[in-house]
Motif scaffolding. Structure first.
Motif, PDB file in Angstrom:
ATOM      1  N   GLU A   1       0.834  -1.210   0.000  1.00  0.00           N
ATOM      2  CA  GLU A   1       0.000   0.000   0.000  1.00  0.00           C
ATOM      3  C   GLU A   1       0.867   1.258   0.000  1.00  0.00           C
ATOM      4  N   LEU A   2       1.966   1.227   0.748  1.00  0.00           N
ATOM      5  CA  LEU A   2       2.884   2.361   0.746  1.00  0.00           C
ATOM      6  C   LEU A   2       3.577   2.536  -0.601  1.00  0.00           C
ATOM      7  N   GLY A   3       3.705   1.439  -1.334  1.00  0.00           N
ATOM      8  CA  GLY A   3       4.426   1.487  -2.604  1.00  0.00           C
ATOM      9  C   GLY A   3       5.924   1.572  -2.437  1.00  0.00           C
ATOM     10  N   PHE A   4       6.428   1.192  -1.254  1.00  0.00           N
ATOM     11  CA  PHE A   4       7.871   1.262  -1.031  1.00  0.00           C
ATOM     12  C   PHE A   4       8.535   0.044  -1.660  1.00  0.00           C
ATOM     13  N   PRO A   5       9.476   0.236  -2.593  1.00  0.00           N
ATOM     14  CA  PRO A   5      10.080  -0.897  -3.301  1.00  0.00           C
ATOM     15  C   PRO A   5      10.806  -1.849  -2.344  1.00  0.00           C
ATOM     16  N   THR A   6      10.251  -3.045  -2.210  1.00  0.00           N
ATOM     17  CA  THR A   6      10.774  -4.036  -1.276  1.00  0.00           C
ATOM     18  C   THR A   6      10.968  -5.348  -2.017  1.00  0.00           C
ATOM     19  N   PHE A   7      12.219  -5.767  -2.141  1.00  0.00           N
ATOM     20  CA  PHE A   7      12.569  -7.013  -2.814  1.00  0.00           C
ATOM     21  C   PHE A   7      13.120  -7.964  -1.758  1.00  0.00           C
ATOM     22  N   VAL A   8      12.571  -9.166  -1.672  1.00  0.00           N
ATOM     23  CA  VAL A   8      12.899 -10.081  -0.583  1.00  0.00           C
ATOM     24  C   VAL A   8      13.000 -11.516  -1.089  1.00  0.00           C
ATOM     25  N   ARG A   9      13.556 -12.358  -0.221  1.00  0.00           N
ATOM     26  CA  ARG A   9      13.542 -13.796  -0.509  1.00  0.00           C
ATOM     27  C   ARG A   9      12.325 -14.464   0.108  1.00  0.00           C
ATOM     28  N   GLY A  10      11.852 -13.947   1.243  1.00  0.00           N
ATOM     29  CA  GLY A  10      10.743 -14.591   1.933  1.00  0.00           C
ATOM     30  C   GLY A  10       9.915 -13.614   2.740  1.00  0.00           C
ATOM     31  N   VAL A  11       8.852 -14.156   3.331  1.00  0.00           N
ATOM     32  CA  VAL A  11       7.955 -13.385   4.191  1.00  0.00           C
ATOM     33  C   VAL A  11       7.720 -14.185   5.448  1.00  0.00           C
ATOM     34  N   ASN A  12       7.805 -13.514   6.593  1.00  0.00           N
ATOM     35  CA  ASN A  12       7.579 -14.200   7.861  1.00  0.00           C
ATOM     36  C   ASN A  12       7.104 -13.184   8.897  1.00  0.00           C
ATOM     37  N   PRO A  13       6.044 -13.507   9.651  1.00  0.00           N
ATOM     38  CA  PRO A  13       5.511 -12.528  10.609  1.00  0.00           C
ATOM     39  C   PRO A  13       6.309 -12.406  11.899  1.00  0.00           C
ATOM     40  N   ARG A  14       7.220 -13.357  12.159  1.00  0.00           N
ATOM     41  CA  ARG A  14       7.949 -13.326  13.434  1.00  0.00           C
ATOM     42  C   ARG A  14       8.824 -12.078  13.530  1.00  0.00           C
ATOM     43  N   GLY A  15       8.858 -11.466  14.698  1.00  0.00           N
ATOM     44  CA  GLY A  15       9.706 -10.307  14.935  1.00  0.00           C
ATOM     45  C   GLY A  15      11.161 -10.705  15.149  1.00  0.00           C
ATOM     46  N   THR A  16      12.000  -9.692  15.327  1.00  0.00           N
ATOM     47  CA  THR A  16      13.432  -9.908  15.463  1.00  0.00           C
ATOM     48  C   THR A  16      13.927  -9.441  16.815  1.00  0.00           C
ATOM     49  N   ILE A  17      15.149  -9.842  17.138  1.00  0.00           N
ATOM     50  CA  ILE A  17      15.852  -9.248  18.263  1.00  0.00           C
ATOM     51  C   ILE A  17      16.664  -8.064  17.750  1.00  0.00           C
ATOM     52  N   LYS A  18      17.186  -7.296  18.685  1.00  0.00           N
ATOM     53  CA  LYS A  18      18.001  -6.133  18.337  1.00  0.00           C
ATOM     54  C   LYS A  18      19.191  -6.097  19.282  1.00  0.00           C
ATOM     55  N   ASP A  19      20.088  -7.064  19.085  1.00  0.00           N
ATOM     56  CA  ASP A  19      21.206  -7.243  20.006  1.00  0.00           C
ATOM     57  C   ASP A  19      22.569  -7.010  19.380  1.00  0.00           C
ATOM     58  N   THR A  20      22.723  -7.383  18.105  1.00  0.00           N
ATOM     59  CA  THR A  20      24.050  -7.403  17.488  1.00  0.00           C
ATOM     60  C   THR A  20      24.108  -6.404  16.347  1.00  0.00           C
ATOM     61  N   CYS A  21      25.059  -5.489  16.422  1.00  0.00           N
ATOM     62  CA  CYS A  21      25.226  -4.515  15.342  1.00  0.00           C
ATOM     63  C   CYS A  21      26.285  -5.031  14.380  1.00  0.00           C
ATOM     64  N   GLY A  22      25.851  -5.381  13.178  1.00  0.00           N
ATOM     65  CA  GLY A  22      26.762  -5.874  12.155  1.00  0.00           C
ATOM     66  C   GLY A  22      27.379  -4.724  11.375  1.00  0.00           C
ATOM     67  N   ALA A  23      27.737  -4.994  10.141  1.00  0.00           N
ATOM     68  CA  ALA A  23      28.475  -4.021   9.336  1.00  0.00           C
ATOM     69  C   ALA A  23      27.561  -3.284   8.363  1.00  0.00           C
ATOM     70  N   VAL A  24      27.837  -1.994   8.186  1.00  0.00           N
ATOM     71  CA  VAL A  24      27.196  -1.174   7.161  1.00  0.00           C
ATOM     72  C   VAL A  24      28.304  -0.680   6.236  1.00  0.00           C
ATOM     73  N   GLY A  25      28.136  -0.912   4.922  1.00  0.00           N
ATOM     74  CA  GLY A  25      29.194  -0.594   3.976  1.00  0.00           C
ATOM     75  C   GLY A  25      30.036  -1.834   3.702  1.00  0.00           C
ATOM     76  N   GLY A  26      30.986  -1.706   2.804  1.00  0.00           N
ATOM     77  CA  GLY A  26      31.820  -2.859   2.447  1.00  0.00           C
ATOM     78  C   GLY A  26      31.115  -3.749   1.457  1.00  0.00           C
ATOM     79  N   GLU A  27      31.349  -5.047   1.556  1.00  0.00           N
ATOM     80  CA  GLU A  27      30.780  -6.038   0.635  1.00  0.00           C
ATOM     81  C   GLU A  27      29.829  -6.960   1.371  1.00  0.00           C
ATOM     82  N   VAL A  28      28.754  -7.340   0.696  1.00  0.00           N
ATOM     83  CA  VAL A  28      27.866  -8.383   1.199  1.00  0.00           C
ATOM     84  C   VAL A  28      27.520  -9.306   0.040  1.00  0.00           C
ATOM     85  N   LEU A  29      27.082 -10.503   0.383  1.00  0.00           N
ATOM     86  CA  LEU A  29      26.550 -11.434  -0.604  1.00  0.00           C
ATOM     87  C   LEU A  29      25.033 -11.361  -0.503  1.00  0.00           C
ATOM     88  N   CYS A  30      24.375 -11.019  -1.600  1.00  0.00           N
ATOM     89  CA  CYS A  30      22.916 -10.899  -1.603  1.00  0.00           C
ATOM     90  C   CYS A  30      22.388 -11.535  -2.882  1.00  0.00           C
TER      91      CYS A  30
END
Length: 205
Positions: free
Chosen positions: A110-139
């Motif tokens: 409904e928002l029209g925000f471009p969201t490309f994903v591998r899956g959908v799941n209603p379960r929430g997440t934790i917010k404990d570990t700060c990973g990396a922003v920038g550099g290289e990732v495999l996606c």
């Protein structure tokens, strides 16, 4: 560079112009077929089931960035949803590509925000570990560097090396123009074999 110009050509043309490189696997798809995105990659590496790093990336992102998020192959939690999308939109973020799951699908569509994903799941997440922003990732099976160009539409996602962006854009737009010129000829009865110069290969010359 105006990254939105990549949206003038379909990802098929962009993929061909890029020599078939940089195509994420077929599991990465838009939530809605009308969604499309183009922009600079801001890469994000998350711990499994933890979206703390995404919150950091939203704060660091510049207008026109696309968040490219590796969730460590974990699909059983939605690391992105409506609240994060609203924040992204306010920041001018062009979209997200997530090798993982999101939630709040109806809200995101409904928002029209471009969201490309591998899956959908209603379960929430934790917010404990700060990973990396920038550099290289495999996606989606593709190595993405911060600053590479990411383009997505209903056919999938293509990653373009940042140093080749201008050349690839020109090639993609040229191919689209050639196809635009072929359409009336095909409607008039011409064949793809003739127009693409395939007659000799087919033994029909």
């Amino acid at each position: 560079m105006n990254y939105q110009r990549f949206l003038e050509a379909p990802t098929g043309n962009i993929c061909d112009a890029n020599g078939g490189r940089g195509v994420m696997d077929a599991g990465i798809h838009p939530l809605d077929r009308h969604m499309q995105l183009a922009g600079r990659a801001l890469t994000v590496a998350c711990a499994a089931g933890d979206n703390l790093t995404i919150h950091k990336a939203v704060m660091l992102a510049q207008p026109g960035d696309v968040l490219v998020i590796n969730c460590g192959g974990y699909l059983n939690a939605g690391v992105f949803g409506e609240m994060l999308a609203l924040s992204c939109m306010a920041k001018g973020i062009a979209g997200v590509v997530i090798d993982g799951s999101c939630r709040d699908v109806n809200d995101l569509v409904e928002l029209g925000f471009p969201t490309f994903v591998r899956g959908v799941n209603p379960r929430g997440t934790i917010k404990d570990t700060c990973g990396a922003v920038g550099g290289e990732v495999l996606c989606g099976g593709v190595t993405v560097r911060a600053g590479d160009i990411v383009v997505g539409d209903c056919d999938g996602v293509v990653v373009i090396p940042r140093e080749e962006a201008d050349v690839i854009l020109d090639k993609a737009l040229a191919k689209k123009q050639r196809e635009d010129e072929m359409r009336p000829l095909l409607r008039a009865g011409g064949t793809t074999a003739e127009l693409l110069g395939l007659m000799d290969k087919l033994g029909l010359s």
